[in-house]
Design a protein around this motif. Structure first.
Motif, short mmCIF file in Angstrom:
data_model
loop_
_atom_site.label_atom_id
_atom_site.label_comp_id
_atom_site.label_asym_id
_atom_site.label_seq_id
_atom_site.Cartn_x
_atom_site.Cartn_y
_atom_site.Cartn_z
N LEU A 249 -0.12 15.36 -24.52
CA LEU A 249 -1.59 14.91 -24.24
C LEU A 249 -2.15 15.33 -25.98
CD1 LEU A 249 -3.86 13.77 -23.05
CD2 LEU A 249 -4.23 16.16 -22.30
N GLU A 250 -1.89 16.16 -26.35
CA GLU A 250 -2.35 17.00 -27.62
C GLU A 250 -1.78 15.90 -28.68
OE1 GLU A 250 -1.01 20.57 -27.99
OE2 GLU A 250 -2.43 21.47 -26.46
N ARG A 251 -0.59 15.53 -28.72
CA ARG A 251 0.13 14.66 -29.51
C ARG A 251 -0.40 13.35 -29.50
NH1 ARG A 251 4.72 16.14 -32.44
NH2 ARG A 251 4.94 18.55 -32.28
N THR A 252 -0.68 12.69 -28.24
CA THR A 252 -1.20 11.40 -28.06
C THR A 252 -2.60 11.14 -28.56
OG1 THR A 252 0.25 11.15 -26.08
CG2 THR A 252 -1.45 9.53 -26.53
N VAL A 253 -3.40 12.20 -28.28
CA VAL A 253 -4.82 12.18 -28.66
C VAL A 253 -4.84 12.20 -30.24
CG1 VAL A 253 -7.06 13.41 -28.79
CG2 VAL A 253 -5.77 13.28 -26.70
N ALA A 254 -4.13 12.99 -30.90
CA ALA A 254 -4.14 12.88 -32.39
C ALA A 254 -3.51 11.50 -32.83
CB ALA A 254 -3.06 14.09 -33.05
N HIS A 255 -2.54 10.94 -32.13
CA HIS A 255 -1.91 9.60 -32.71
C HIS A 255 -3.06 8.55 -32.53
CE1 HIS A 255 0.87 6.33 -33.29
NE2 HIS A 255 0.41 5.76 -32.17
N VAL A 256 -3.58 8.47 -31.38
CA VAL A 256 -4.73 7.24 -31.10
C VAL A 256 -6.08 7.58 -32.03
CG1 VAL A 256 -4.05 6.87 -28.69
CG2 VAL A 256 -5.78 8.59 -29.03
N ARG A 257 -6.23 8.91 -32.37
CA ARG A 257 -7.38 9.08 -33.43
C ARG A 257 -6.87 8.52 -34.83
NH1 ARG A 257 -9.16 15.09 -31.65
NH2 ARG A 257 -10.66 14.67 -30.09
N ARG A 259 -4.42 6.21 -35.44
CA ARG A 259 -3.88 4.86 -35.53
C ARG A 259 -5.38 3.56 -35.40
NH1 ARG A 259 -0.10 1.43 -31.29
NH2 ARG A 259 0.13 -0.25 -32.43
N THR A 260 -5.08 2.82 -36.42
CA THR A 260 -6.43 1.87 -36.06
C THR A 260 -5.98 0.48 -35.85
OG1 THR A 260 -6.15 1.35 -38.53
CG2 THR A 260 -7.73 3.39 -37.76
N GLN A 261 -6.96 -0.50 -35.29
CA GLN A 261 -6.62 -1.73 -34.96
C GLN A 261 -7.99 -2.28 -35.06
OE1 GLN A 261 -5.07 -2.53 -30.93
NE2 GLN A 261 -3.48 -3.85 -31.95
N PHE A 262 -8.20 -3.41 -35.60
CA PHE A 262 -9.47 -4.08 -35.83
C PHE A 262 -10.48 -3.36 -36.43
CE2 PHE A 262 -7.68 -5.70 -31.65
CZ PHE A 262 -7.29 -6.91 -32.08
N GLY A 263 -9.58 -2.34 -37.38
CA GLY A 263 -10.93 -1.69 -38.13
C GLY A 263 -11.05 -0.43 -37.49
N PHE A 269 -11.01 2.48 -27.76
CA PHE A 269 -10.72 1.66 -26.82
C PHE A 269 -11.07 2.12 -25.37
CE2 PHE A 269 -8.10 -0.87 -29.86
CZ PHE A 269 -9.14 -1.05 -30.79
N GLN A 270 -11.77 1.60 -24.47
CA GLN A 270 -11.90 2.03 -23.11
C GLN A 270 -10.63 2.35 -22.23
OE1 GLN A 270 -14.46 -0.29 -20.47
NE2 GLN A 270 -15.45 1.61 -19.95
N ALA A 271 -9.77 1.11 -22.58
CA ALA A 271 -8.69 1.18 -21.77
C ALA A 271 -7.61 2.59 -22.17
CB ALA A 271 -7.61 -0.04 -21.96
N ALA A 320 1.75 8.61 -22.87
CA ALA A 320 2.11 9.18 -24.20
C ALA A 320 2.99 7.98 -24.87
CB ALA A 320 2.63 10.34 -24.18
N LEU A 321 3.81 7.33 -23.88
CA LEU A 321 4.91 6.50 -24.39
C LEU A 321 4.18 5.11 -24.74
CD1 LEU A 321 7.74 5.60 -24.94
CD2 LEU A 321 8.22 5.41 -22.59
N GLN A 322 3.41 4.90 -23.67
CA GLN A 322 2.65 3.62 -23.89
C GLN A 322 1.56 3.44 -25.05
OE1 GLN A 322 -0.02 2.49 -20.70
NE2 GLN A 322 0.12 0.18 -21.28
N LEU A 323 0.67 4.62 -25.19
CA LEU A 323 -0.20 4.55 -26.15
C LEU A 323 0.51 4.91 -27.63
CD1 LEU A 323 -2.71 6.72 -24.36
CD2 LEU A 323 -2.68 4.19 -24.58
N HIS A 324 1.62 5.35 -27.78
CA HIS A 324 2.37 5.54 -28.80
C HIS A 324 2.94 4.20 -29.38
CE1 HIS A 324 1.92 9.86 -29.01
NE2 HIS A 324 2.36 9.80 -30.09
N GLY A 325 3.13 3.31 -28.34
CA GLY A 325 3.56 1.93 -28.94
C GLY A 325 5.36 2.13 -29.21
#
Length: 363
Positions: A249-257, A259-263, A269-271, A320-325
């Motif tokens: 969870l910690e690593r995924t939260v750091a990753h989605v913070r 990584r950017t998309q559409f600026g 993103f809510q999802a 985590a797997l899905q949100l890291h892509g």
């Protein structure tokens, strides 16, 4: 019920976290997976020096006395940092070696960390059937149940018997090639010291190296063995899984913070927020179950905690797997060290279905 750790317990967990953070465990795990145990053995000694294994050994045998709450705190940190080695098996062996017999003299070295120990339980200890299974606190089998031994390891195959006996598969132990002491519980429920092991077998988690143990060996303790040994294995496995989930969870939260998309960060993103919130809630709900089981020692509380913590870690791993892509699928990326462990621990020492069945039988 509200669980509050005291200052000493919080300091113990924080000291382990600091030590393991400085140890650079990802490199140690990768070396261990390749069969190089030098870094892992050095880290094992440091974990022992912190008193982790002594928490499962009686004071008269050189330990600190059984302290389940402190063991849970320690194993959460060990899971959070993906520390390799037969950690659960060592503390479970400590519980088994307290039985009267020659094995008790091995406990001081186990507590000090100079003897790395692994354990292969009998298949029936991990595969109870609804009608004929022994109580979940015992590690000795009934003579009428022999389900296929696929729970202890994440691979679907059992090892062929090394002596040509085709009636029973050889027991599989974790990291038998690295351990100094190889133990197994035979069909009579006796604890024996295996004379050696067979070829190392891979598993879903490369850091969990499986080895078939040679049958027979010196008798260390006669069955029935101490009650609660299986419960201790499940409790520490659950704590390890919770730590794995927290790290993911910690690593995924750091990753989605980052990584950017559409600026904007994808974490906005809510999802994405909902997936992470679901993981956070699952882990938070598992935590009091784990502490409660450590306090009561009830095998049914432990079974509930094992199911809850391992399912929470598995849920977090999927998110985590899905949100890291695509990067989450690569073995070179450190996230994989925790992803595979979350899946492997889910079935170690009892599947979620078996743990739930144990709770339902009692309730």
């Amino acid at each position: 019920m509200r669980f509050l750790l005291d200052a000493e317990q919080r300091a113990f967990a924080a000291s382990l976290d600091a030590m393991l953070t400085a140890a650079g465990t990802p490199a140690v795990v990768r070396a261990w997976s390749a069969g190089d145990h030098r870094g892992g053995r050095a880290l094992w000694s440091r974990v022992a020096d912190a008193g982790v294994f002594a928490l499962a050994v009686p004071e008269e045998d050189g330990g600190l006395g059984l302290r389940p709450v402190e063991l849970v705190l320690a194993f959460v940190e060990l899971g959070r940092h993906a520390v390799p080695g037969p950690l659960v098996e060592t503390v479970t062996a400590a519980a088994l070696l307290t039985a009267p017999g020659e094995g008790r003299e091995l406990l001081p070295a186990l507590a000090a960390g100079t003897t790395m120990t692994t354990l292969a339980p009998p298949p029936t200890a991990l595969h109870p059937t609804p009608d004929t299974a022994p109580p979940p606190t015992t590690l000795h089998p009934t003579p009428h149940t022999a389900p296929p031994p696929t729970t202890f390891h994440p691979t679907p195959h059992t090892a062929p018997p090394p002596t040509g006996d085709t009636d029973a598969p050889a027991p599989l132990a974790l990291d038998g090639d690295a351990a100094d002491l190889l133990l197994h519980v035979d069909a009579r429920g006796d604890l024996r010291r295996a004379a050696g092991h067979g070829r190392v077998r891979g598993s879903l988690d490369p850091a969990r190296r499986l080895t078939p143990l040679l049958p027979g060996g010196a008798l260390l303790a006669q069955g029935p063995l101490p009650e609660g040994a299986l419960a201790l294995a499940r409790l520490t496995t659950a704590a390890q899984a919770l730590g794995v989930g927290l790290a993911l969870l910690e690593r995924t939260v750091a990753h989605v913070r980052r990584r950017t998309q559409f600026g904007v960060p994808v974490g906005s993103f809510q999802a994405v927020k909902h997936r992470l919130a679901d993981a956070r809630i699952a882990l938070d709900l598992a935590h009091p179950l784990l502490l409660g089981a450590a306090l009561t020692g009830d095998p049914f509380d432990v079974a509930a905690a094992k199911a809850g913590a391992c399912e929470a870690a598995y849920t977090t791993a999927r998110a985590a797997l899905q949100l890291h892509g695509a990067i989450g699928y690569t073995a070179e990326y450190d996230l994989s060290l925790w992803l595979t462990k979350a899946v492997a621990l889910r079935t170690a020492w009892g599947t979620p279905g078996e743990c739930r069945a144990a709770v339902l039988r009692e309730r």
